[in-house]
Design a protein around this motif. Structure first.
Motif, PDB file in Angstrom:
ATOM      1  N   TRP A   1       0.834  -1.184   0.000  1.00 63.71           N
ATOM      2  CA  TRP A   1       0.000   0.000   0.000  1.00 63.71           C
ATOM      3  C   TRP A   1       0.876   1.243   0.000  1.00 63.71           C
ATOM      4  O   TRP A   1       1.951   1.260   0.595  1.00 63.71           O
ATOM      5  CB  TRP A   1      -0.902   0.037   1.232  1.00 63.71           C
ATOM      6  N   SER A   2       0.382   2.294  -0.652  1.00 63.11           N
ATOM      7  CA  SER A   2       1.058   3.585  -0.664  1.00 63.11           C
ATOM      8  C   SER A   2       0.155   4.606  -0.006  1.00 63.11           C
ATOM      9  O   SER A   2      -1.057   4.651  -0.282  1.00 63.11           O
ATOM     10  CB  SER A   2       1.366   3.997  -2.112  1.00 63.11           C
ATOM     11  N   TYR A   3       0.746   5.443   0.872  1.00 64.67           N
ATOM     12  CA  TYR A   3      -0.047   6.449   1.589  1.00 64.67           C
ATOM     13  C   TYR A   3       0.397   7.846   1.180  1.00 64.67           C
ATOM     14  O   TYR A   3       1.593   8.155   1.162  1.00 64.67           O
ATOM     15  CB  TYR A   3       0.105   6.286   3.094  1.00 64.67           C
ATOM     16  N   ASN A   4      -0.577   8.687   0.851  1.00 67.87           N
ATOM     17  CA  ASN A   4      -0.328  10.082   0.508  1.00 67.87           C
ATOM     18  C   ASN A   4      -1.034  10.967   1.526  1.00 67.87           C
ATOM     19  O   ASN A   4      -2.261  10.991   1.575  1.00 67.87           O
ATOM     20  CB  ASN A   4      -0.854  10.377  -0.903  1.00 67.87           C
TER      21      ASN A   4
ATOM     22  N   ARG B   1      -5.062   9.182   2.183  1.00 66.46           N
ATOM     23  CA  ARG B   1      -5.620   7.932   1.642  1.00 66.46           C
ATOM     24  C   ARG B   1      -4.510   6.928   1.383  1.00 66.46           C
ATOM     25  O   ARG B   1      -3.446   7.286   0.875  1.00 66.46           O
ATOM     26  CB  ARG B   1      -6.363   8.225   0.346  1.00 66.46           C
TER      27      ARG B   1
ATOM     28  N   ILE C   1      -3.538   3.618  -0.736  1.00 67.54           N
ATOM     29  CA  ILE C   1      -3.938   2.960  -1.979  1.00 67.54           C
ATOM     30  C   ILE C   1      -3.193   1.638  -2.102  1.00 67.54           C
ATOM     31  O   ILE C   1      -1.967   1.601  -1.996  1.00 67.54           O
ATOM     32  CB  ILE C   1      -3.631   3.847  -3.194  1.00 67.54           C
ATOM     33  N   LYS C   2      -3.945   0.571  -2.318  1.00 66.33           N
ATOM     34  CA  LYS C   2      -3.318  -0.733  -2.524  1.00 66.33           C
ATOM     35  C   LYS C   2      -2.757  -0.808  -3.932  1.00 66.33           C
ATOM     36  O   LYS C   2      -3.444  -0.526  -4.908  1.00 66.33           O
ATOM     37  CB  LYS C   2      -4.321  -1.864  -2.297  1.00 66.33           C
ATOM     38  N   LEU C   3      -1.483  -1.188  -4.035  1.00 61.69           N
ATOM     39  CA  LEU C   3      -0.838  -1.276  -5.334  1.00 61.69           C
ATOM     40  C   LEU C   3      -1.071  -2.651  -5.945  1.00 61.69           C
ATOM     41  O   LEU C   3      -0.838  -3.669  -5.296  1.00 61.69           O
ATOM     42  CB  LEU C   3       0.662  -1.031  -5.195  1.00 61.69           C
TER      43      LEU C   3
ATOM     44  N   LYS D   1      -1.357   4.918   8.092  1.00 64.83           N
ATOM     45  CA  LYS D   1      -2.148   6.155   8.010  1.00 64.83           C
ATOM     46  C   LYS D   1      -1.841   7.135   9.139  1.00 64.83           C
ATOM     47  O   LYS D   1      -2.021   8.344   8.982  1.00 64.83           O
ATOM     48  CB  LYS D   1      -3.635   5.813   8.028  1.00 64.83           C
TER      49      LYS D   1
END
Length: 253
Positions: free
Chosen positions: A96-99, A104, A106-108, A249
């Motif tokens: 997952w990447s968090y911005n 949010r 996001i699952k890659l 998060k």
């Protein structure tokens, strides 16, 4: 020499060679496993600087990362301020990447695991020190030599036909004490695309470890990423809850 004796000697020699080859196959896998276990330790905590070099610009980031076992990893950008809080979580083969700007995670998809991480020459898998090479490749020792009083093995790792991987082949150089010295990445057509080289061995907690790692793209000129460890420790007690979406998060600095 009588023909019977000649063929008997030849049979013994080739049988012996076959036995050594089998041992090499087993030893090659052990070398790769031990190299990755040495690389990660039971767990690790690190701060490092990543410098991305391109023909027309260069930029740097300071990051902090935690790893546990062979497949769990968590990374956050600390500097510069505009990128601070961006994070990556890897659990097994999921990432997952968090911005923080959109708050949010996001699952890659698997297809993005090999994509560039924040514009660097390291992929998502590279950054998380994926153990995929242990499960999806067959390993063979193809050479060995002595460098600076240490035996160094060259290991060819060929992807299995059904393996969901990007690299058709990887070639690793591993010292006898399991320090990974070089890793080369070949595409499906067996063309060398990029390579990672380690340098400057330093004592970190209980082990010698390369302070500098350079990932260089070979299909484009003057493109590389330098990873420099600022702090590094191994085998610390890390709770499983650190490697969760909630942690991704909430840990923003």
């Amino acid at each position: 020499m009588p023909k019977k004796i000649f063929f008997l000697i030849a049979f013994i020699l080739f049988a012996g060679a076959g036995t050594c080859w089998g041992n090499d196959q087993r030893t090659a896998l052990e070398l790769v496993e031990n190299a990755f276990d040495y690389w990660r330790g039971v767990s690790s905590v690190a701060r490092f600087k990543m410098t991305i070099h391109r023909p027309d610009f260069e930029r740097s980031m300071v990051m902090k990362g935690w790893t546990k076992g062979r497949s769990d990893a968590l990374f956050f950008v600390e500097e510069p301020a505009k990128d601070a809080g961006n994070g990556t979580l890897k659990k097994g083969r999921e990432m997952w990447s968090y911005n923080p700007k959109i708050n949010r995670a996001i699952k890659l998809p698997p297809s993005m695991m090999s994509q560039s991480w924040l514009g660097s020459d390291f992929s998502n898998d590279d950054l998380a020190k994926s153990d995929q090479i242990l499960e999806d490749y067959d390993h063979t020792i193809i050479a060995s030599e002595y460098l600076e009083d240490h035996k160094v093995y060259t290991i060819e790792s060929i992807a299995r036909e059904t393996a969901p991987v990007v690299w058709g082949k990887q070639v690793l150089q591993v010292r006898e004490d399991y320090i990974l010295m070089r890793q080369q990445f070949y595409d499906e057509d067996m063309v060398l695309v990029k390579e990672m080289v380690s340098e400057d061995l330093v004592q970190y907690s209980d082990r010698l470890f390369p302070r500098l790692w350079t990932m260089r793209s070979l299909d484009k000129e003057d493109r590389f990423t330098l990873l420099e460890y600022l702090e590094l420790s191994f085998n610390e007690e890390l709770e499983d809850r650190l490697f969760t979406l909630a942690s991704l998060k909430s840990r923003r600095r």
